[in-house]
Motif scaffolding. Structure first.
Motif, mmCIF file in Angstrom:
data_model
loop_
_atom_site.group_PDB
_atom_site.id
_atom_site.type_symbol
_atom_site.label_atom_id
_atom_site.label_comp_id
_atom_site.label_asym_id
_atom_site.label_seq_id
_atom_site.Cartn_x
_atom_site.Cartn_y
_atom_site.Cartn_z
ATOM 1 N N MET A 1 0.842 -1.174 0.000
ATOM 2 C CA MET A 1 0.000 0.000 0.000
ATOM 3 C C MET A 1 0.889 1.240 0.000
ATOM 4 S SD MET A 1 -2.814 1.350 2.791
ATOM 5 C CE MET A 1 -2.994 -0.289 3.396
ATOM 6 N N ILE A 2 0.416 2.277 -0.686
ATOM 7 C CA ILE A 2 1.134 3.538 -0.794
ATOM 8 C C ILE A 2 0.289 4.625 -0.135
ATOM 9 C CG2 ILE A 2 2.120 5.226 -2.397
ATOM 10 C CD1 ILE A 2 3.353 2.391 -2.602
ATOM 11 N N ILE A 3 0.904 5.444 0.689
ATOM 12 C CA ILE A 3 0.229 6.607 1.259
ATOM 13 C C ILE A 3 0.983 7.855 0.829
ATOM 14 C CG2 ILE A 3 -0.323 7.859 3.383
ATOM 15 C CD1 ILE A 3 -0.862 5.167 4.709
ATOM 16 N N ILE A 4 0.248 8.818 0.339
ATOM 17 C CA ILE A 4 0.774 10.136 0.004
ATOM 18 C C ILE A 4 0.186 11.077 1.048
ATOM 19 C CG2 ILE A 4 0.891 11.968 -1.722
ATOM 20 C CD1 ILE A 4 2.168 9.339 -2.680
ATOM 21 N N ALA A 5 1.017 11.764 1.793
ATOM 22 C CA ALA A 5 0.515 12.643 2.848
ATOM 23 C C ALA A 5 1.403 13.868 2.978
ATOM 24 C CB ALA A 5 0.464 11.901 4.179
ATOM 25 N N GLY A 6 0.764 14.958 3.338
ATOM 26 C CA GLY A 6 1.532 16.178 3.537
ATOM 27 C C GLY A 6 0.642 17.396 3.529
ATOM 28 N N LYS A 7 1.233 18.499 3.081
ATOM 29 C CA LYS A 7 0.513 19.771 3.112
ATOM 30 C C LYS A 7 0.959 20.674 1.984
ATOM 31 C CE LYS A 7 3.726 20.394 6.794
ATOM 32 N NZ LYS A 7 3.893 20.050 8.155
ATOM 33 N N LEU A 8 0.019 21.507 1.544
ATOM 34 C CA LEU A 8 0.259 22.523 0.526
ATOM 35 C C LEU A 8 -0.072 23.866 1.141
ATOM 36 C CD1 LEU A 8 -1.870 20.974 -2.379
ATOM 37 C CD2 LEU A 8 0.553 20.563 -1.924
ATOM 38 N N TRP A 9 0.552 24.916 0.641
ATOM 39 C CA TRP A 9 0.206 26.263 1.069
ATOM 40 C C TRP A 9 -0.191 27.078 -0.144
ATOM 41 C CZ3 TRP A 9 4.072 23.527 3.450
ATOM 42 C CH2 TRP A 9 3.954 23.363 4.831
ATOM 43 N N VAL A 10 -1.327 27.742 -0.030
ATOM 44 C CA VAL A 10 -1.811 28.676 -1.042
ATOM 45 C C VAL A 10 -2.128 29.980 -0.305
ATOM 46 C CG1 VAL A 10 -2.747 26.851 -2.519
ATOM 47 C CG2 VAL A 10 -4.216 27.934 -0.809
ATOM 48 N N ASP A 11 -2.402 31.051 -1.023
ATOM 49 C CA ASP A 11 -2.808 32.286 -0.358
ATOM 50 C C ASP A 11 -4.092 32.024 0.418
ATOM 51 O OD1 ASP A 11 -0.646 33.737 -1.314
ATOM 52 O OD2 ASP A 11 -1.747 34.426 -3.089
ATOM 53 N N ALA A 12 -4.149 32.487 1.646
ATOM 54 C CA ALA A 12 -5.308 32.243 2.513
ATOM 55 C C ALA A 12 -6.612 32.683 1.847
ATOM 56 C CB ALA A 12 -5.125 32.945 3.855
ATOM 57 N N ALA A 13 -6.582 33.791 1.168
ATOM 58 C CA ALA A 13 -7.789 34.302 0.519
ATOM 59 C C ALA A 13 -8.262 33.409 -0.624
ATOM 60 C CB ALA A 13 -7.541 35.718 -0.004
ATOM 61 N N ASP A 14 -7.375 32.578 -1.155
ATOM 62 C CA ASP A 14 -7.697 31.712 -2.295
ATOM 63 C C ASP A 14 -7.963 30.259 -1.922
ATOM 64 O OD1 ASP A 14 -7.268 33.927 -3.939
ATOM 65 O OD2 ASP A 14 -5.144 33.426 -4.222
ATOM 66 N N ARG A 15 -7.763 29.905 -0.653
ATOM 67 C CA ARG A 15 -7.826 28.485 -0.272
ATOM 68 C C ARG A 15 -9.180 27.841 -0.576
ATOM 69 N NH1 ARG A 15 -6.929 26.479 5.778
ATOM 70 N NH2 ARG A 15 -9.005 27.403 5.977
ATOM 71 N N ASP A 16 -10.283 28.476 -0.206
ATOM 72 C CA ASP A 16 -11.594 27.872 -0.440
ATOM 73 C C ASP A 16 -11.853 27.659 -1.927
ATOM 74 O OD1 ASP A 16 -12.016 27.762 2.285
ATOM 75 O OD2 ASP A 16 -13.311 29.538 2.333
ATOM 76 N N ALA A 17 -11.491 28.629 -2.741
ATOM 77 C CA ALA A 17 -11.670 28.496 -4.191
ATOM 78 C C ALA A 17 -10.765 27.396 -4.750
ATOM 79 C CB ALA A 17 -11.388 29.826 -4.885
ATOM 80 N N TYR A 18 -9.544 27.312 -4.225
ATOM 81 C CA TYR A 18 -8.625 26.266 -4.669
ATOM 82 C C TYR A 18 -9.233 24.890 -4.393
ATOM 83 C CZ TYR A 18 -4.499 23.395 -5.316
ATOM 84 O OH TYR A 18 -3.629 22.438 -5.757
ATOM 85 N N LEU A 19 -9.712 24.690 -3.165
ATOM 86 C CA LEU A 19 -10.300 23.399 -2.796
ATOM 87 C C LEU A 19 -11.549 23.094 -3.624
ATOM 88 C CD1 LEU A 19 -9.759 23.471 1.048
ATOM 89 C CD2 LEU A 19 -8.753 21.847 -0.580
ATOM 90 N N ALA A 20 -12.386 24.092 -3.854
ATOM 91 C CA ALA A 20 -13.576 23.885 -4.687
ATOM 92 C C ALA A 20 -13.175 23.447 -6.091
ATOM 93 C CB ALA A 20 -14.414 25.156 -4.740
ATOM 94 N N GLY A 21 -12.080 24.002 -6.586
ATOM 95 C CA GLY A 21 -11.579 23.627 -7.906
ATOM 96 C C GLY A 21 -10.996 22.223 -7.965
ATOM 97 N N CYS A 22 -10.772 21.617 -6.813
ATOM 98 C CA CYS A 22 -10.214 20.264 -6.746
ATOM 99 C C CYS A 22 -11.284 19.175 -6.663
ATOM 100 C CB CYS A 22 -9.294 20.135 -5.535
ATOM 101 S SG CYS A 22 -7.793 21.129 -5.646
ATOM 102 N N SER A 23 -12.547 19.561 -6.574
ATOM 103 C CA SER A 23 -13.632 18.584 -6.407
ATOM 104 C C SER A 23 -13.619 17.509 -7.481
ATOM 105 C CB SER A 23 -14.989 19.271 -6.403
ATOM 106 O OG SER A 23 -15.107 20.122 -5.303
ATOM 107 N N ARG A 24 -13.466 17.911 -8.709
ATOM 108 C CA ARG A 24 -13.470 16.935 -9.811
ATOM 109 C C ARG A 24 -12.292 15.971 -9.704
ATOM 110 N NH1 ARG A 24 -12.359 17.735 -15.973
ATOM 111 N NH2 ARG A 24 -13.039 15.727 -16.719
ATOM 112 N N ALA A 25 -11.118 16.489 -9.351
ATOM 113 C CA ALA A 25 -9.940 15.627 -9.198
ATOM 114 C C ALA A 25 -10.142 14.615 -8.073
ATOM 115 C CB ALA A 25 -8.695 16.462 -8.941
ATOM 116 N N VAL A 26 -10.771 15.044 -6.987
ATOM 117 C CA VAL A 26 -11.034 14.129 -5.875
ATOM 118 C C VAL A 26 -12.002 13.041 -6.326
ATOM 119 C CG1 VAL A 26 -12.034 13.928 -3.563
ATOM 120 C CG2 VAL A 26 -10.505 15.833 -4.097
#
Length: 94
Positions: A1-26
């Motif tokens: 089994m492979i686990i990918i784990a960690g963290k990304l940093w984006v501008d705080a003001a853009d984080r919610d929009a960034y995550l919303a843009g990731c819905s399709r990828a998820v």
């Protein structure tokens, strides 16, 4: 089994929009062959941090999904990242 784990940093003001843009990828990841789990989430303390967690059956499954990579617009928003790949040789109940 492979686990990918960690963290990304984006501008705080853009984080919610960034995550919303990731819905399709998820959604695509979770329906991909060999994907056991896939999550991107807003950190509860740091307003510019996104937590990354993925679990895959094999390297081949992960590579097949990763083939396309991030959209250029998404990649450009990431200011920094600390993401690692872990190999799990066994799993036990807590």
């Amino acid at each position: 089994m492979i686990i990918i784990a960690g963290k990304l940093w984006v501008d705080a003001a853009d984080r919610d929009a960034y995550l919303a843009g990731c819905s399709r990828a998820v959604e695509q990841a979770r329906s991909a062959v060999g994907c056991l789990d896939f999550a991107l989430s807003a950190d509860l303390i740091e307003p510019d941090r996104i937590n990354v967690y993925e679990r895959w059956e094999t390297d081949e499954d992960l590579a097949r999904f990763r083939g396309a990579g991030l959209e250029p617009e998404q990649a450009a928003q990431i200011r920094d990242a600390e993401v690692s790949k872990y190999r799990v040789s066994g799993v036990e109940a807590p």
